[in-house]
Design an enzyme around this catalytic site. Structure first.
Site, PDB file in Angstrom:
ATOM      1  N   LYS A 295      45.281   1.766  69.872  1.00  0.00           N
ATOM      2  CA  LYS A 295      43.974   1.229  70.299  1.00  0.00           C
ATOM      3  C   LYS A 295      43.590   1.966  71.556  1.00  0.00           C
ATOM      4  O   LYS A 295      44.443   2.533  72.248  1.00  0.00           O
ATOM      5  CB  LYS A 295      44.102  -0.270  70.607  1.00  0.00           C
TER       6      LYS A 295
ATOM      7  N   GLY B 288      29.480 -18.143  59.059  1.00  0.00           N
ATOM      8  CA  GLY B 288      29.159 -16.826  59.641  1.00  0.00           C
ATOM      9  C   GLY B 288      28.389 -16.004  58.629  1.00  0.00           C
ATOM     10  O   GLY B 288      28.776 -15.924  57.450  1.00  0.00           O
TER      11      GLY B 288
ATOM     12  N   GLY C  48      27.178 -12.671  59.397  1.00  0.00           N
ATOM     13  CA  GLY C  48      27.034 -11.333  59.979  1.00  0.00           C
ATOM     14  C   GLY C  48      27.578 -10.314  59.002  1.00  0.00           C
ATOM     15  O   GLY C  48      27.593 -10.547  57.781  1.00  0.00           O
ATOM     16  N   ASN C  49      28.094  -9.205  59.518  1.00  0.00           N
ATOM     17  CA  ASN C  49      28.603  -8.141  58.657  1.00  0.00           C
ATOM     18  C   ASN C  49      29.587  -8.693  57.620  1.00  0.00           C
ATOM     19  O   ASN C  49      29.415  -8.504  56.417  1.00  0.00           O
ATOM     20  CB  ASN C  49      29.273  -7.079  59.567  1.00  0.00           C
TER      21      ASN C  49
ATOM     22  N   GLY D 141      30.638 -12.085  56.934  1.00  0.00           N
ATOM     23  CA  GLY D 141      30.270 -13.297  56.196  1.00  0.00           C
ATOM     24  C   GLY D 141      29.167 -13.040  55.181  1.00  0.00           C
ATOM     25  O   GLY D 141      29.242 -13.506  54.034  1.00  0.00           O
TER      26      GLY D 141
END
Ligand code: NAD
Length: 424
Positions: free
Chosen positions: A115, A227, A229-230, A232
């Site tokens: 990361k 949700g 968004g992207n 959900g």
């Protein structure tokens, strides 16, 4: 560039790390790891802190700090996102890189975990400054990334445009084309088909496999998705297209329900026009709390962390919960679900479809051979189903929660690779 609610995502990550670490420490003591194994898992292999100058639009030079951590790369090149966030810390990057190592091991793709990111608020930068920060960071870490070293991807506040700047800067340094140095690129420049909805679809493949085991009939189950968004919205859309009855969905403004099933395409259009799913004509409005405890067979939290907790877990009526969000279930709720025999498909497996398709992108780049969407989906399905079945078998054997089996499987794989290399 598409910017989500970064404060929320950062908090979600912290909860995810906290939960994973508490789960891991109980597994460590249960499987009786040796001191050598504990030491090996306890610290990242490499942590880089870089400082680099960027000429801002004002003409003045500003110094930025960036991080990159390779937590473990025994199973293959490290893999993990790059985030731009004003509160990024090295410790948080370390935790997230460990989780990436575990996630790649759960779905058995040949990557380790990494990361990284830059301490910056991209909202305060012009587009040119954002590009210069990206390029400056890549120049600073260029020696520590590469297709066979560490492969970055998008994360909080970074998108496919930023991945293209990363690619371009790296190629300028190497003086050759190296598409496989970064994933999450646009399809027209080395990206993979299906990546945009791969997290949701990967989860649905796992869900269908779990339903088979429970003898649940596709045409009889009702599904609620928190949700829109992207993750959900794509999940609700794909389920609807596959013929499932999605009876409830929600976003930050509230939810809607129709026991006969929602027309998700029409809900998406309604949201495009009004900014929310609320007040959709063929439904009744409900609160997000009501959505979580509504009468349904399958509940899919795909919004925030800590949504299912000790206050509402006993009221959940679903027979199965699939965590597309990161850490939507607290430890207490997880225990309550286990006692109530509610099947919980954990985030580390359910939302791993994105990194699996990143792996496919890397393969396509290395071979300079690009796959049709059908091939991507077929391989995604196979990978997700194998992972689910392996975790399920371990659960049966140990009579434990799926989250625990997933982490245990991942740890075993990482330690086995270290043993084969002679590091243990
Ligand atoms: P997003 O920002 O696109 O969507 C979040 C959705 O949640 C929005 O519809 C928002 O309105 C809704 N929301 C916010 N507060 C809510 C509340 N109180 N109740 C109900 N809904 C609420 O984010 P996303 O990319 O869809 O990510 C969702 C979750 O999935 C996060 O936990 C994220 O970490 C996780 N995840 C995402 C991906 C990915 O590929 N995008 C991969 C792995 C995990």
């Amino acid at each position: 560039m598409q910017i989500n609610n970064h404060e929320r995502i950062n908090v979600d990550d912290r909860n995810l790390c906290k939960l994973a670490i508490s789960e891991l420490s109980s597994i460590y003591s249960e499987i009786g790891l040796s001191q050598e194994e504990l030491d090996l898992l306890d610290m990242p292999r490499r942590s880089f802190i870089v400082h680099f100058p960027v000429r801002m639009d004002s003409g003045k030079i500003k110094m930025f700090v960036g991080y990159r951590v390779h937590y473990n790369d025994a199973r293959g090149p490290a893999k993990g996102g790059i985030r731009f966030h004003p509160e990024l810390t090295l410790d948080h990057v370390k935790d997230l890189s460990f989780l990436m190592a575990l996630k790649c091991a759960v779905v058995n793709i040949p990557f380790g975990g990494s990361k990284g990111g830059v301490v910056v608020n991209p909202k305060e930068l012009s587009r040119n400054e954002l590009e210069q920060v990206t390029r400056g960071y890549i120049r600073a870490i260029a020696n520590y990334i590469g297709p066979f070293i560490d492969i970055p991807a998008p994360d909080v506040y970074t998108d496919e445009n930023i991945m293209v700047w990363i690619l371009d800067e790296y190629e300028r340094i190497k003086r050759e084309h190296v598409f496989a140095v970064v994933t999450g690129k646009p399809v027209d420049l080395g990206g993979s088909k299906a990546r945009s909805y791969s997290t949701s679809l990967g989860g649905i493949y796992v869900l269908e496999e779990a339903m088979k085991r429970m003898d649940m009939d596709k045409f009889e189950v009702s599904i609620a998705v928190q949700g829109f968004g992207n993750v959900g919205e794509n999940a609700a859309r794909i389920l609807h297209e596959k013929g499932y009855k999605v009876i409830a969905v929600s976003d930050s403004k509230g939810g809607i329900i129709n026991k006969d099933g929602l027309d998700i395409k029409a809900v998406m259009e309604h949201k495009l026009i009004t900014g929310s799913v609320v007040d959709f004509k063929e439904s009744c409005n409900i609160t997000n709390e009501e959505l979580l405890t509504c009468e349904c067979d399958i509940l899919i939290p795909a919004a925030l962390s800590d949504q299912l907790n000790s206050a509402n877990a006993n009221d959940v009526k679903a027979k199965m919960v699939m965590e597309l969000a990161n850490a939507p279930t607290t430890r207490e709720a997880d225990n309550i679900f286990f006692d109530k025999k509610i099947i919980l498909i954990p985030d580390v497996l359910a939302n791993a479809g994105g990194v699996v398709v990143s792996y496919f992108e890397w393969i396509q780049n290395l071979n300079n051979d690009y796959w049709e969407e059908d091939k991507v989906l077929e391989r995604l399905k196979k990978t997700m189903i194998i992972a689910y079945n392996e975790i399920h078998s371990l659960c049966d054997e140990k009579n434990c929660r799926m989250r625990k089996s997933a982490y245990q499987l991942a740890l075993n794989r990482i330690l086995h690779a270290e043993k084969l290399r002679g590091n243990l």
